[in-house]
Design a protein around this motif. Structure first.
Motif, PDB file in Angstrom:
ATOM      1  N   PHE A  96       6.007 -33.064  46.856  1.00  0.00           N
ATOM      2  CA  PHE A  96       6.901 -32.198  47.643  1.00  0.00           C
ATOM      3  C   PHE A  96       7.013 -30.813  47.010  1.00  0.00           C
ATOM      4  N   LEU A  97       7.232 -30.767  45.699  1.00  0.00           N
ATOM      5  CA  LEU A  97       7.383 -29.490  44.995  1.00  0.00           C
ATOM      6  C   LEU A  97       6.083 -28.690  45.017  1.00  0.00           C
ATOM      7  N   GLN A 133       2.379 -23.368  49.455  1.00  0.00           N
ATOM      8  CA  GLN A 133       2.537 -22.732  50.759  1.00  0.00           C
ATOM      9  C   GLN A 133       3.493 -21.541  50.728  1.00  0.00           C
ATOM     10  N   ASP A 134       4.607 -21.658  49.981  1.00  0.00           N
ATOM     11  CA  ASP A 134       5.638 -20.616  50.033  1.00  0.00           C
ATOM     12  C   ASP A 134       5.527 -19.595  48.907  1.00  0.00           C
ATOM     13  N   VAL A 135       4.842 -19.957  47.804  1.00  0.00           N
ATOM     14  CA  VAL A 135       4.658 -19.004  46.715  1.00  0.00           C
ATOM     15  C   VAL A 135       3.258 -18.400  46.757  1.00  0.00           C
ATOM     16  N   LEU A 136       2.236 -19.250  46.803  1.00  0.00           N
ATOM     17  CA  LEU A 136       0.863 -18.741  46.864  1.00  0.00           C
ATOM     18  C   LEU A 136       0.410 -18.432  48.290  1.00  0.00           C
ATOM     19  N   LEU A 137       1.196 -18.858  49.285  1.00  0.00           N
ATOM     20  CA  LEU A 137       0.939 -18.554  50.702  1.00  0.00           C
ATOM     21  C   LEU A 137      -0.380 -19.139  51.208  1.00  0.00           C
ATOM     22  N   LEU A 138      -0.731 -20.338  50.716  1.00  0.00           N
ATOM     23  CA  LEU A 138      -1.909 -21.039  51.232  1.00  0.00           C
ATOM     24  C   LEU A 138      -1.548 -21.750  52.530  1.00  0.00           C
ATOM     25  N   ASN A 139      -2.544 -21.978  53.391  1.00  0.00           N
ATOM     26  CA  ASN A 139      -2.238 -22.661  54.648  1.00  0.00           C
ATOM     27  C   ASN A 139      -2.134 -24.172  54.431  1.00  0.00           C
TER      28      ASN A 139
END
Length: 488
Positions: free
Chosen positions: A289-290, A296-302
């Motif tokens: 989960f972490l 997704q939210d820090v490195l912005l990967l899809n």
């Protein structure tokens, strides 16, 4: 020195293993397959964003709360019967969930699936442990089972994304139906029913107390993960759960036919083995989960790339599982379990040093590999430890305890870490990304420390290996018989 003895499985034993592994893998997938599909599910059946967690919790509550009861029922009325009933519930709930058009039908289907999981998980494991004698055969079977369970959690997230994007979220339910149908046909053919010579009374009081206590605890922690720990909403549920579990312990020590015999809990192998299992499952499921939030939210990967990275946990676990039985045979289950917990904790702590840029991906992958190797070793080590040295008529209870540890760990880990994440993020940088990264760093660090602490407890208090092969070991090392080699 004598040559290793090759022990090949019969065709019937192979099919037994395939059926049981199929059931275990399906259960593991069900815990995570819907996570990435939740927004689409909420839109289609009318569940608000605030209530989407009930799609997961509706499954987790019965799966965690009733596993011990169904494991014991399998000892009393027949493991095959309970296994078949569980697969019917799992397949039926999956079919209903796939065609659900309203929120209450979908939630109801998840509850049915949860009860099916509570019946299948302990009976599948007890059928496995009683189908393969203690030693190399059982260690190998448990190794494969553990690898598929670990892979199922991570593959489920990837599979859910692929199905939701390529087809529809409903296929995340439908895929269970043919699997359940095949297993339902095979189970009566492959497995003989286990019937005890005498049928002791079922401890209804203990069953109600343990199920209600675990359900209250899981619900309270789920609320805490959703609302945070600064509000009072989760505390009455947590208090109720603790009180009910305490009453359960008091009742079990004073009745003639307890659900959980006190003497089995006094076995350090059972108690510490299940503590290790609870820890490894709760911390790895919450780490997934972490990691998803970080990627997704820090490195912005899809979502698809995130799914492939997280799926590395399962891939590494499957590969590493092939070597774990040899480690048990050479060094013993205690050495395996302690070392594996250290690997999982150390790999997790590495992830706490990840930064806000793509250069951290190498560190992330290294931590995932080390942690996954430790995780699969912990799964197998805990299952072998917690079920060894027990007669067949206690295997249902022992496997009920192990599956309860597994299910409760899966249900508790994410809410606990979500609470730590929320509390730490609120004290970090005011920007969303930096505040989230600070919260993730603290939560991942706490995750790794928890695993290492339990590893230290196991190292200090778990007795050394007591395998039958060790007790037969000759005084001279050169005269000792070589361990059996299992050819699968």
């Amino acid at each position: 020195m004598s040559q290793p003895t090759s022990v090949k499985l019969t065709a019937r034993e192979r099919w037994k293993l395939i059926a049981l592994l199929g059931a275990s893998f399906t259960l593991a997938v069900d815990f995570s397959v819907l996570n990435v599909a939740l927004p689409d599910i909420g839109h289609d059946v009318g569940i608000s964003a605030a209530d989407l967690q009930w799609v997961i919790t509706a499954f987790a509550l019965p799966a965690a709360g009733f596993g011990l009861l169904f494991g014991r029922l399998g000892d009393l009325v027949g493991r095959r019967l309970l296994f078949v009933i569980g697969m019917i519930l799992l397949g039926g709930g999956s079919l209903i969930g796939g065609i659900a058009s309203t929120s209450w039908i979908l939630i109801g289907a998840r509850i049915v699936q949860g009860f099916g999981a509570a019946a299948v998980a302990p009976t599948a494991l007890s059928l496995l442990t009683t189908s393969f004698e203690e030693g190399p055969r059982r260690a190998r079977a448990l190794g494969i089972n553990g690898a598929l369970i670990s892979a199922g959690f991570t593959v489920g997230a990837l599979l859910g994304g692929v199905l939701t994007t390529g087809l529809n979220w409903r296929w995340a339910f439908f895929i269970n139906v043919p699997v359940a149908a095949v297993i339902l046909v095979a189970a009566p053919i492959l497995f003989q029913e286990s019937r005890p010579e005498t049928k002791p009374r079922l401890d209804l009081t203990g069953s109600v107390l343990i199920s209600a206590g675990l359900a209250a605890l899981v619900y309270g922690l789920t609320v805490a993960g959703q609302t945070g720990v600064t509000v009072g909403a989760p505390y009455p549920w947590l208090a109720a759960g603790i009180v009910l579990l305490a009453i359960f312990g008091w009742v079990e020590s004073r009745i003639a036919s307890p659900l959980v015999a006190v003497q089995i809990l006094r076995r350090r192998t059972v108690a510490l083995g299940n503590l290790a299992g609870l820890t490894t499952f709760s911390m790895m499921s919450s780490l997934t989960f972490l990691l998803t939030l970080y990627l997704q939210d820090v490195l912005l990967l899809n979502a698809l790339i995130t799914g492939f990275i997280v799926a590395a946990i399962g891939i590494v676990s499957i590969v590493a599982a092939n070597f774990v039985p040899k480690i048990i045979g050479r060094f013993g289950q205690k050495t395996l379990l302690v070392t594996a917990l250290v690997f999982q904790g150390a790999g997790t702590l590495m992830l706490a040093f990840a930064g806000p840029n793509m250069s951290s991906l190498a560190l992330i992958l290294a931590g995932i590999v080390i942690g996954a190797i430790g995780h699969i070793g912990s799964i197998i080590g805990f299952m072998v430890t917690a079920t060894s040295g027990l007669p067949d008529d206690e295997q249902g209870l022992a496997t009920g305890l192990t599956t309860t540890s597994q299910q409760v760990g899966l249900a508790l880990g994410t809410p606990i870490m979500a609470s730590i994440l929320a509390a730490a993020a609120s004290t970090g940088d005011s920007s969303h990304t930096n505040g989230l990264l600070h919260g993730l760093t603290v939560a991942i660090g706490a995750n790794g420390v928890a695993v290492l602490v339990v590893g230290a407890l196991v190292a200090v208090f778990l007795p050394g290996p007591k395998a039958a092969s060790m007790s037969r070991k000759a005084t001279s090392e050169t005269e000792a018989p070589a361990p059996e080699k299992v050819d699968y």
